[in-house]
Design a protein around this motif. Structure first.
Motif, mmCIF file in Angstrom:
data_model
loop_
_atom_site.group_PDB
_atom_site.id
_atom_site.type_symbol
_atom_site.label_atom_id
_atom_site.label_comp_id
_atom_site.label_asym_id
_atom_site.label_seq_id
_atom_site.Cartn_x
_atom_site.Cartn_y
_atom_site.Cartn_z
ATOM 1 N N GLY A 703 14.961 41.407 -31.839
ATOM 2 C CA GLY A 703 13.961 42.460 -32.051
ATOM 3 C C GLY A 703 12.602 41.897 -32.425
ATOM 4 N N LEU A 704 12.598 40.741 -33.092
ATOM 5 C CA LEU A 704 11.333 40.175 -33.565
ATOM 6 C C LEU A 704 10.737 39.169 -32.582
ATOM 7 C CD1 LEU A 704 12.159 39.560 -37.335
ATOM 8 C CD2 LEU A 704 10.394 41.087 -36.431
ATOM 9 N N ALA A 705 11.598 38.656 -31.699
ATOM 10 C CA ALA A 705 11.133 37.620 -30.768
ATOM 11 C C ALA A 705 11.458 38.038 -29.343
ATOM 12 C CB ALA A 705 11.788 36.287 -31.100
ATOM 13 N N PRO A 706 10.711 38.991 -28.815
ATOM 14 C CA PRO A 706 11.048 39.540 -27.510
ATOM 15 C C PRO A 706 11.020 38.483 -26.402
ATOM 16 C CG PRO A 706 8.906 40.331 -28.273
ATOM 17 C CD PRO A 706 9.539 39.634 -29.420
ATOM 18 N N ALA A 707 10.260 37.429 -26.590
ATOM 19 C CA ALA A 707 10.166 36.431 -25.519
ATOM 20 C C ALA A 707 11.323 35.443 -25.546
ATOM 21 C CB ALA A 707 8.838 35.664 -25.647
ATOM 22 N N LEU A 708 12.135 35.507 -26.560
ATOM 23 C CA LEU A 708 13.185 34.510 -26.743
ATOM 24 C C LEU A 708 14.501 34.992 -26.155
ATOM 25 C CD1 LEU A 708 13.854 31.777 -28.192
ATOM 26 C CD2 LEU A 708 14.510 33.162 -30.173
ATOM 27 N N ASP A 709 15.117 34.129 -25.347
ATOM 28 C CA ASP A 709 16.452 34.423 -24.838
ATOM 29 C C ASP A 709 17.436 34.052 -25.947
ATOM 30 O OD1 ASP A 709 18.926 34.536 -23.700
ATOM 31 O OD2 ASP A 709 18.462 33.181 -22.016
ATOM 32 N N VAL A 710 18.001 35.039 -26.601
ATOM 33 C CA VAL A 710 18.862 34.754 -27.755
ATOM 34 C C VAL A 710 20.339 34.718 -27.384
ATOM 35 C CG1 VAL A 710 17.215 35.709 -29.404
ATOM 36 C CG2 VAL A 710 18.973 37.193 -28.400
ATOM 37 N N THR A 711 20.649 34.841 -26.119
ATOM 38 C CA THR A 711 22.057 34.867 -25.724
ATOM 39 C C THR A 711 22.719 33.533 -26.041
ATOM 40 O OG1 THR A 711 21.539 34.048 -23.503
ATOM 41 C CG2 THR A 711 21.549 36.442 -23.832
ATOM 42 N N ARG A 712 24.054 33.575 -26.115
ATOM 43 C CA ARG A 712 24.805 32.353 -26.390
ATOM 44 C C ARG A 712 24.459 31.249 -25.412
ATOM 45 N NH1 ARG A 712 31.122 33.088 -27.756
ATOM 46 N NH2 ARG A 712 30.950 34.860 -29.173
ATOM 47 N N ALA A 713 24.409 31.607 -24.180
ATOM 48 C CA ALA A 713 24.147 30.599 -23.156
ATOM 49 C C ALA A 713 22.687 30.194 -23.163
ATOM 50 C CB ALA A 713 24.545 31.123 -21.785
ATOM 51 N N GLY A 714 21.824 31.166 -23.426
ATOM 52 C CA GLY A 714 20.390 30.885 -23.348
ATOM 53 C C GLY A 714 19.865 30.128 -24.558
ATOM 54 N N PHE A 715 20.574 30.208 -25.654
ATOM 55 C CA PHE A 715 20.104 29.555 -26.882
ATOM 56 C C PHE A 715 21.328 29.033 -27.626
ATOM 57 C CE2 PHE A 715 17.108 30.256 -30.801
ATOM 58 C CZ PHE A 715 17.089 28.894 -31.020
ATOM 59 N N PRO A 716 21.900 27.948 -27.096
ATOM 60 C CA PRO A 716 23.161 27.475 -27.664
ATOM 61 C C PRO A 716 23.011 26.841 -29.052
ATOM 62 C CG PRO A 716 22.529 26.145 -25.747
ATOM 63 C CD PRO A 716 21.443 27.162 -25.946
ATOM 64 N N PHE A 717 24.146 26.700 -29.700
ATOM 65 C CA PHE A 717 24.212 26.074 -31.016
ATOM 66 C C PHE A 717 23.613 24.668 -30.965
ATOM 67 C CE2 PHE A 717 26.905 24.012 -34.442
ATOM 68 C CZ PHE A 717 26.329 24.709 -35.490
ATOM 69 N N MET A 718 22.898 24.309 -32.024
ATOM 70 C CA MET A 718 22.267 22.995 -32.173
ATOM 71 C C MET A 718 21.182 22.741 -31.122
ATOM 72 S SD MET A 718 23.464 21.961 -34.963
ATOM 73 C CE MET A 718 23.566 20.246 -35.467
ATOM 74 N N THR A 719 20.421 23.809 -30.832
ATOM 75 C CA THR A 719 19.204 23.638 -30.036
ATOM 76 C C THR A 719 18.084 24.375 -30.750
ATOM 77 O OG1 THR A 719 19.597 25.619 -28.708
ATOM 78 C CG2 THR A 719 20.509 23.549 -27.865
ATOM 79 N N TRP A 720 16.844 24.134 -30.285
ATOM 80 C CA TRP A 720 15.703 24.809 -30.898
ATOM 81 C C TRP A 720 14.770 25.309 -29.811
ATOM 82 C CZ3 TRP A 720 10.893 22.883 -29.768
ATOM 83 C CH2 TRP A 720 10.858 21.547 -29.272
ATOM 84 N N ARG A 721 13.966 26.308 -30.160
ATOM 85 C CA ARG A 721 12.989 26.869 -29.231
ATOM 86 C C ARG A 721 11.677 27.113 -29.957
ATOM 87 N NH1 ARG A 721 16.579 25.506 -26.479
ATOM 88 N NH2 ARG A 721 17.916 26.732 -25.108
ATOM 89 N N ASP A 722 10.561 26.824 -29.295
ATOM 90 C CA ASP A 722 9.260 27.285 -29.790
ATOM 91 C C ASP A 722 9.005 28.650 -29.179
ATOM 92 O OD1 ASP A 722 8.639 25.217 -31.442
ATOM 93 O OD2 ASP A 722 7.370 24.145 -30.007
ATOM 94 N N THR A 723 8.651 29.609 -30.008
ATOM 95 C CA THR A 723 8.476 30.962 -29.506
ATOM 96 C C THR A 723 7.556 31.726 -30.456
ATOM 97 O OG1 THR A 723 9.667 32.960 -28.827
ATOM 98 C CG2 THR A 723 10.549 31.788 -30.727
ATOM 99 N N THR A 724 7.554 33.014 -30.332
ATOM 100 C CA THR A 724 6.784 33.868 -31.228
ATOM 101 C C THR A 724 7.755 34.794 -31.941
ATOM 102 O OG1 THR A 724 4.895 33.791 -29.741
ATOM 103 C CG2 THR A 724 4.937 35.573 -31.348
ATOM 104 N N VAL A 725 7.721 34.790 -33.276
ATOM 105 C CA VAL A 725 8.576 35.667 -34.069
ATOM 106 C C VAL A 725 7.676 36.525 -34.939
ATOM 107 C CG1 VAL A 725 10.405 35.799 -35.799
ATOM 108 C CG2 VAL A 725 10.439 33.966 -34.091
ATOM 109 N N ALA A 726 7.858 37.832 -34.836
ATOM 110 C CA ALA A 726 7.019 38.775 -35.585
ATOM 111 C C ALA A 726 5.545 38.506 -35.303
ATOM 112 C CB ALA A 726 7.308 38.674 -37.086
ATOM 113 N N GLY A 727 5.267 38.087 -34.082
ATOM 114 C CA GLY A 727 3.882 37.830 -33.693
ATOM 115 C C GLY A 727 3.348 36.497 -34.173
#
Ligand SMILES: [Zn+2]
Lengths: 920, 80, 186
Positions: A703-727
């Motif tokens: 809900g806070l990071a609409p640009a982020l793929d939060v699915t299991r496959a899209g954002f697996p355990f022990m990985t990181w993403r640069d994105t926008t959270v709460a703007g």
């Protein structure tokens, strides 16, 4: 101006400028305290900081124990009483303020007598930065007590005060001389004002003075002689009596007998005579003194002056008896060579001068050597000091005013730059060393504050003691809070006499700081309460306070411990927070974790050497848990390693170890591996971190990071993403310290509140360190520093999987093969389930029997962590137990208060051992 | 409070530094080739002289550099 | 959605009449680690550089400088540092640490005494004049201390104290407490 004061329950009046001692004498009070062991009445022996007798307790305006009446400046409303031994601390908090200040100078001068003032003026004339400290209310030192050169003093002090680079500190005692000319002094700023001290003003200030060069002009203290009843009130050092008469305008008695080994008592006798004290006789222990008034006769000029005044001088005479218990009433004298020649003299004052001891305490603390000078009959500075320190004046054994002045000018470095007054002084006759008079025994005291007599010293040497240090410890001579200022040299002299050795060969005891007692309040200064140690807070601290968090200290950090709702105790709050994290969604401020940016072409190689795991194979975008060991194989720290780019990593450390690990990295890079191209930069406070935990965390994040793929496959355990959270620009890591689906959201420290408020607005439950501990312990994740103590290897913790078998070397590897680390009975981290549901105290010992065996008891190990678990519905613990993993399922017994309770050994992972919850 | 001469920042109070023990104890080139005893020597054995001692310091509250100096353990005099 | 500086909630006005204290928030701060180069300031000094005329290079260590600029200049300064000034980029790191520390400006006739209450360095103008900097501790707190200049009207020194964000409220509270204890002269 009249000052009203109360002593021992009686009201008196004193004058401006009085000390409590001078005011008591002014009022005819001669008994101030009593001997700590003997109970004998004691009076006032000295007029200064060296006083052993006149120990008082201040009661009003604020209780303060064990001050000397000779150094307490009188103020209106003072209430005090005499003390026998120790006093009483206040039973209420001290409302006064204390602080400390650093100061630097080219020349520090200690002591503002003739030598010190001349030294300061001389140094100031060279444009040096000068600090002059003196313990008296006004500069002048011995000149004040002698009433000499007072105009020169006033003029010199005015000049110093007007000089921009000179600081004159009065009421300031330099009490410690430490390495590299670091001199610590205490300035008494408002004590002398009593209740009139301005509210909130600093009462005492500690000065930490770093000087390029130090001039010690600390003067000399007069000493007594050991003879029977030398402790009676009315027995006073001659120089002190002179000071009371000249400086304070008080006569300490009406009719005096003088006993001396040197010329100084004559000057005192003359001044007292001038002031109106009848001097009945001067018994000079020097037989050689001639008091002849014939202009041609060889003799002592001082003795001659006394004779001219009609004062009888008795060369080669001694005191044989003192009459009067509460006050001297008569003194018996006897010729040393003819015991039939005696005198019985009515007197209320016996003035004694056994010689002068240069005040070598600071010089000795500085590392300087004090040696015995027979010509002075005293120990004086004799070099041997590595520090940039010089001595001048009486401290150096110079007892003439003119000698002190010129020595001061020399020491100040401005010879030729200032003009000195001319002083006419009679030529001195040499002093002699006399420690005891015939018959000195149990009533002849060397240390009046400890009530140590010649008989006590005799007993010590009789037991075979041969060193001044041993005798000091056996008899306590010199160990009172006056540190033996009047007693030290006298004790050495008497002991040398008893042993039949030279005093110079025996030496003195060691001088240690502080020179005078210093209050703990002054030493603590501003460093008390909230300012005892810096308090570190995160960007979210205000939010935690607003949510009613209780805080836990982790190193210097304040971390939220738990957030009780209305009516909740800790137990209820933690269970609720745990449930929120395991069943719903919760968040924790994880900003205190150390963060280090590691970059450079060799960053991977470098981290491979520091961590037990392989780090260089980590792919950009991925995260790995890592363990660091010391070369001895013991766990140092753990955390995550994030690969940001081929040549760039972000490493996290435990909260308490952030600075240590950065230093650790720098140490290896700078000292062992300088060829590695790696740079490490702390970014702990660049980023604020919020852990978002629980099965509901994915939805909240989505809900806070609409640009982020939060699915299991899209954002697996022990990985990181640069994105926008709460703007906000954010880096989100999919890591978990709870076993639940979890994210760590990193934003700029400046943006932390915005992120937190957005999460709060979505109903995310905040949790504190206690819940964090329960959640991680349920999963068997150790906390470095809680479940480890520097003797625990990764294998002991069950972290063998994090130890690479592919690397040729890393810190700790060689030690894993040491015999001691191969033992099968090493302590291992296991879980414990108390059978009866008890909450075991952390630190409980574990035994293999239900009853305590006979000592010595060999415990199997101890509890390192212990909690109530909401998820398990019971209490549990982690423990380090000898060969613990082999004991799985067995029953051991844990100490709990005064009993033993059964516990079942379990694996360390008690919750979700399959790890099914990690991906939500 | 000693003054420790940082080669970069000049003399500073001892409280700005961390002590690093005896200087010149290098990490062995091949730890795996050492016996337990040799390795224990590297880990645990250090000189403790009365007098001049070569030792390491880190200016941890300042420039964070490690350096070596000689200090007399009796007088605290730094000679090099 | 405003950014919040570490001392946004702290009232720094109650310092008596001998010092003034102010936060200079949100400055761009870049930690530069690189091999020593003659174009960087010498040990113990800082200087404002021609780079956009806005960046101040502060010596932190023999291979470390803090480059301070106005708020919001992180990207611009990083690019310029990496492209122009730093010769051997492979051995150089430029890390944005703007939020790591905030900046306190301290000025007034009591500024030296206030610092002396908590800092062991000799800050006398003969020793620590304009252009001098040091990493040290103030009130037991690690800081970067700069003697910026002498105030043009009073001739008194102006100090900058760069403090880690987590320590900022402790330090501010300490400075406020101590500022009440300054003596009138020396
Ligand atoms: Zn340094």
């Amino acid at each position: 101006m009249t000052l009203r004061f109360t002593f021992d329950g009686r009201d008196y009046q004193g004058r401006n400028g009085d000390t409590l001692a001078s005011a008591l004498l002014r009022n005819g009070v001669h008994v101030v305290s009593s001997g700590i062991r003997t109970g004998r009445p004691r009076g006032i022996l000295t007029a200064g900081v060296e006083e052993p007798n006149a120990i008082v307790q201040i009661e009003e305006p604020f209780p303060e124990p064990m001050l000397t009446a000779t150094t307490v400046e009188l103020f209106d409303g003072l209430v005090a009483r005499g003390l026998r031994g120790q006093g009483r601390l206040a039973d209420r908090p001290d409302p006064a303020r204390y602080d400390a200040i650093h100061a630097h100078c080219d020349v520090l001068v200690v002591g503002a007598g003739p030598a010190g003032l001349a030294a300061a003026a001389s140094a100031a004339a060279t444009d040096a930065r000068v600090i002059l400290v003196d313990d008296q209310p006004q500069p002048g030192g011995s000149l004040l007590g002698a009433g000499e050169l007072l105009d020169w003093v006033a003029e010199t002090v005015a000049g110093l005060r007007a000089a921009p680079e000179v600081r004159v500190l009065t009421r300031t005692t330099a009490f410690g001389y430490y390495d590299d000319n670091h001199v610590i002094a205490v300035e008494r700023r408002t004590q002398h004002l009593g209740a009139a001290a301005p509210a909130g003003a600093i009462r005492e200030r500690i000065w930490r003075i770093r000087a390029k060069r130090v001039v010690l002009a600390t003067g000399a203290h007069e000493r007594s002689i050991a003879f029977a009843d030398n402790d009676r009130p009315g027995v006073m050092l001659a120089g002190a009596a002179r000071t009371y008469a000249v400086r304070y305008g008080v006569l300490p008695g009406r009719r005096a007998v003088v006993l001396t080994t040197n010329d100084s008592a004559y000057a005192a006798a003359l001044d007292l005579h001038t002031a109106g004290v009848e001097i009945a006789a001067i018994a000079d222990l020097r037989s050689s003194i001639s008091a002849s008034t014939s202009p041609d006769a060889a003799g002592s000029e001082w003795a001659r002056r006394c004779t001219e005044r009609g004062i009888e001088v008795l060369p080669g005479w001694a005191v044989s008896a003192v009459t009067g218990e509460h006050r001297v009433s008569a003194v018996a004298l006897r010729a040393l060579t003819d015991s039939s020649s005696t005198r019985e003299i009515e007197a209320d004052l016996l003035l004694v001068s056994g010689g002068w001891n240069p005040v070598g305490a600071l010089f000795s603390q500085a590392g300087g050597r004090l040696t015995y000078d027979p010509a002075l009959a005293a120990f004086r500075p004799d070099g041997g000091c590595r520090q940039a320190v010089s001595v001048a004046g009486a401290l150096a054994g110079t007892y003439t005013t003119s000698g002190c002045l010129s020595a001061g000018v020399e020491a100040g470095g401005g010879a030729g730059l200032i003009t000195l007054p001319v002083v006419e002084e009679p030529e001195a006759a040499p002093p002699i060393a006399v420690w005891t008079l015939p018959g000195a025994g149990a009533d002849a005291f060397v240390d009046l504050q400890r009530d140590v007599s010649v008989a006590d010293l005799d007993r010590a040497t009789g037991t075979g003691m041969r060193s001044a240090e041993h005798v000091k410890r056996y008899t306590t001579a010199g160990t009172a809070h006056d540190q033996g200022k009047t007693a030290g040299t006298l004790t050495s002299g008497v002991v040398a006499e008893l042993l039949g050795v030279e005093i110079g060969a025996l030496g003195t005891t060691t001088f240690r700081p502080p020179y005078t007692p210093v209050s703990f309040a002054a030493l603590a200064g501003r460093d008390r309460g909230m300012r005892f140690d810096p308090v570190r807070v995160t960007a979210l601290h205000g939010r935690h306070v607003a949510r009613g968090a209780l805080f836990e200290d982790v190193g210097q950090w304040k971390r939220p411990w738990y957030y009780p709702l209305d009516g909740e105790d800790q137990h209820a709050a933690v269970l609720r927070e745990c449930r929120a994290a395991r069943e719903n969604v919760a968040m924790m401020d994880a900003s205190t974790l150390g963060k280090i940016d590691v970059r450079g072409a060799d960053a991977g190689v470098f981290l491979d050497r520091l961590y037990t795991n392989m780090i260089s194979t980590l792919k950009p975008g991925a995260i790995r848990y890592g363990v660091m060991c010391r070369p001895d194989g013991m766990v140092l720290d753990d955390g995550t390693v994030i690969r940001l780019a081929e040549d760039r990593f972000l490493v996290t450390t435990t909260t308490g170890n952030a600075a240590l690990i950065l230093d650790w990295m720098e140490e290896w890079l700078q000292t062992e591996w300088p060829s590695l191209r790696v740079r490490c930069t702390s970014v702990t406070e660049q980023w604020a971190t919020v852990a978002l935990v629980g099965p509901g965390s994915r939805d909240v994040l989505a809900g806070l990071a609409p640009a982020l793929d939060v699915t299991r496959a899209g954002f697996p355990f022990m990985t990181w993403r640069d994105t926008t959270v709460a703007g906000l620009p954010a880096r989100v890591c999919r890591i978990s310290f709870s076993g639940e689906l979890a994210y760590e959201i990193n934003v700029s420290w400046w943006d932390a509140v915005t992120l937190w408020d957005e999460l709060s607005a979505r109903g995310v439950t905040p949790y504190g360190t206690e819940t964090m501990h329960v959640l991680r312990a349920e999963k068997g994740y150790p906390i470095i520093g809680q479940d480890t103590d520097g003797t625990v290897t990764p294998h002991d913790l069950g972290l063998g999987w994090a130890v690479s078998k592919k690397k040729a070397d890393f810190l700790g590897l060689r030690s894993f093969a040491r015999t001691d680390n191969m033992r099968t009975d090493r302590k291992q981290l296991v879980g414990l389930l108390p059978v009866g549901g008890e909450l075991l105290p952390e630190g409980s010992h574990l035994l293999d029997a239900p009853e305590l065996p006979e000592p010595p008891i060999r415990a199997l190990g101890h509890v390192t962590s212990s909690y109530h678990s909401a998820a398990l519905g019971r209490t549990f613990a982690l423990a380090l137990i000898r060969n613990g993993r082999a004991l799985h399922g067995q029953t051991l017994w844990a100490t709990l208060d005064d009993r033993l309770v059964p516990v079942t050994v379990a694996g360390s992972v008690l919750y979700d051992p399959e790890g099914a919850r990690r991906d939500g | 409070m000693m003054l420790i001469p940082c080669p970069w920042c000049g003399p500073r109070d001892e409280s700005e530094f961390h002590y690093g023990g005896q200087a010149g104890v290098a990490y062995p080139a091949d730890p795996g080739a050492l016996s337990d005893e040799q390795w224990a020597h590297y880990l645990f054995f250090r000189d403790n002289p009365k007098g001049p001692f070569r030792e390491r310091w880190s200016h941890s509250a300042g420039c964070r550099r490690w350096f070596t100096l000689t200090r007399d353990t009796v007088t605290n005099e730094v000679t090099a | 959605m405003a950014e919040r500086s570490p001392l946004a909630d702290v009232d720094l006005s109650d310092t008596g009449d001998r010092v003034t204290l102010a936060e200079v928030p949100f400055l761009t701060q870049l930690d530069v680690r690189t091999s020593p180069s003659s174009s960087f300031p010498e040990p113990g000094t800082f200087r404002t550089d021609e780079l956009d005329g806005e960046a101040t290079f502060i010596w932190l260590g023999p291979d470390e400088w803090l480059v301070v600029g106005p708020p919001g200049a992180q990207k611009r300064l990083t690019e310029r540092l990496e492209s122009g000034r730093l010769e051997s980029v492979s051995d150089t790191s430029v890390v944005d640490v703007s939020a790591q520390r905030t900046t306190l400006e301290l000025r007034g006739p009591g500024a030296l005494e206030l610092l002396a209450l908590g800092c062991s360095l000799d800050l006398h103008p003969r020793v620590f004049g304009p252009g001098r900097c040091a990493q040290t501790t103030l009130a037991h707190t690690p800081v970067i201390l700069l003697q910026r200049k002498h105030c043009v009207t009073t001739g008194e020194p102006v100090f900058w104290v760069l403090v880690r964000a987590s320590f900022a409220s402790h330090l501010a509270s300490w400075l406020l407490d101590a500022s009440g204890d300054l003596t009138a002269g020396h």
